[in-house]
Design a protein around this motif. Structure first.
Motif, short mmCIF file in Angstrom:
data_model
loop_
_atom_site.label_atom_id
_atom_site.label_comp_id
_atom_site.label_asym_id
_atom_site.label_seq_id
_atom_site.Cartn_x
_atom_site.Cartn_y
_atom_site.Cartn_z
N TRP A 113 -10.70 -7.77 -12.80
CA TRP A 113 -11.57 -6.94 -13.63
C TRP A 113 -12.99 -7.08 -13.13
N TRP A 138 -13.95 -8.21 -8.92
CA TRP A 138 -12.68 -7.60 -9.32
C TRP A 138 -11.53 -8.22 -8.54
N GLN A 166 0.80 -7.31 -5.94
CA GLN A 166 1.36 -7.61 -7.25
C GLN A 166 2.88 -7.82 -7.11
N PHE A 175 -0.95 -2.86 -8.25
CA PHE A 175 -1.88 -3.28 -7.21
C PHE A 175 -1.15 -3.88 -6.02
N LEU A 226 -0.74 2.16 -12.84
CA LEU A 226 -1.71 1.22 -12.31
C LEU A 226 -1.01 -0.07 -11.86
N ARG A 276 -8.88 1.64 -9.21
CA ARG A 276 -8.15 0.55 -9.86
C ARG A 276 -8.26 0.64 -11.38
N GLU A 277 -9.41 1.04 -11.88
CA GLU A 277 -9.63 1.05 -13.31
C GLU A 277 -8.94 2.23 -14.02
N GLN A 334 -16.91 -5.35 -6.71
CA GLN A 334 -15.57 -5.29 -6.11
C GLN A 334 -15.07 -6.70 -5.78
N TRP A 354 -13.34 2.45 -4.96
CA TRP A 354 -12.24 1.50 -5.03
C TRP A 354 -12.06 1.02 -6.47
N SER A 391 0.84 -1.18 0.00
CA SER A 391 0.00 0.00 0.00
C SER A 391 0.89 1.24 0.00
#
Length: 189
Positions: free
Chosen positions: A188, A183, A66, A63, A61, A128-129, A180, A124, A32
Motif C-alpha cells: 500500500w 508500495w 502473489q 500481483f 487485482l 495496482r490500486e 512506489q 504503476w 506478469s
C-alpha cells in the motif's frame, strides 16, 4: 505444492449454499500477464473458486509474485460462475448508469505536471490500486488512486483525483517513485 483447501460456494440464483472441498489444490505464483480469469481457465476452475479459496477482496487485482491456491472446479462452482456471468450481463446497464451519476465537479481544472519516471511510478500505483479506474470504490476509498473520501472533499472528478493524489504523494513521500517503493515494501502507499 499440493494442499487441500475448503471453499464455500453459493448457487447465486437459488440462494442454496453448499460446501465444496477442492482436493489437490496447487499453489501458483502469479506471473506478469496473469489474471484470475486466465488462471481459472488454465487450471479448469472458476474465478469464484479462486476468489473464495484465497479470500481475495477484488478478483480484478492480483500481483506478480502473489501465491494463489488453485484447484479444479466442482460442478457447483461451474453452476455458480454461470449464474453470476448471467447476472453480470443483465446488470451491466444499471452499473453504467450508476457510474454516470458519480459526483464530478466539472469546474475542476487540473493538469498534473508529473513526467518521466515519476509518471511511470504514478501509473504503476494507479494500476495496482484501481486498475486505473476513476470510478473504483472500496469502502471509504475512492477512485484511481484509492484515496479516502475525506481527502477528495466530495469532488470525485478525475481532475480532482489527480490534484489530490499529487498533493498527497508529495506531502507524504516526496515523490511518486518513493511512494512506489513504499508500495512494493508494504502492499500500500
Amino acid at each position: 505444492m499440493k494442499k487441500t483447501a475448503v471453499i464455500a460456494s453459493a448457487a447465486a440464483l437459488t440462494g442454496v449454499f453448499a460446501s465444496t472441498a477442492v482436493a489437490n489444490a496447487d499453489t501458483v505464483t502469479v506471473k506478469s500477464g496473469d489474471t484470475v480469469s486466465k488462471l481459472a481457465k488454465d487450471y479448469n476452475t472458476t474465478v469464484d473458486a479462486i476468489v473464495n479459496t484465497n479470500k481475495l477482496s477484488n478478483a480484478n487485482l492480483i500481483f506478480v509474485g502473489q501465491k494463489l491456491e488453485i484447484g479444479e472446479a466442482t460442478q457447483a462452482d461451474n453452476n455458480q460462475q454461470a449464474a453470476q456471468d448471467q447476472q453480470s450481463q443483465q446488470a451491466a446497464p444499471a452499473a453504467s448508469s450508476q457510474q454516470a451519476t458519480t459526483n464530478y465537479n466539472t469546474t475542476s481544472n487540473y493538469t498534473s505536471n508529473v513526467s518521466g519516471n515519476e509518471q511511470a511510478a504514478k501509473e504503476w500505483i494507479a494500476a495496482r490500486e484501481s486498475g486505473g479506474n476513476y470510478g473504483a470504490r472500496n469502502g471509504q476509498y475512492i477512485g484511481r488512486y484509492q484515496l479516502s473520501a475525506s481527502y477528495l472533499g466530495g469532488d470525485y472528478s478525475p481532475a480532482n483525483q489527480e490534484r489530490v493524489a499529487d498533493q498527497y504523494v508529495a506531502s507524504r513521500y516526496g515523490s511518486w517513485s518513493a511512494a512506489q517503493s513504499h508500495w512494493l515494501s508494504n502492499g500500500w502507499y
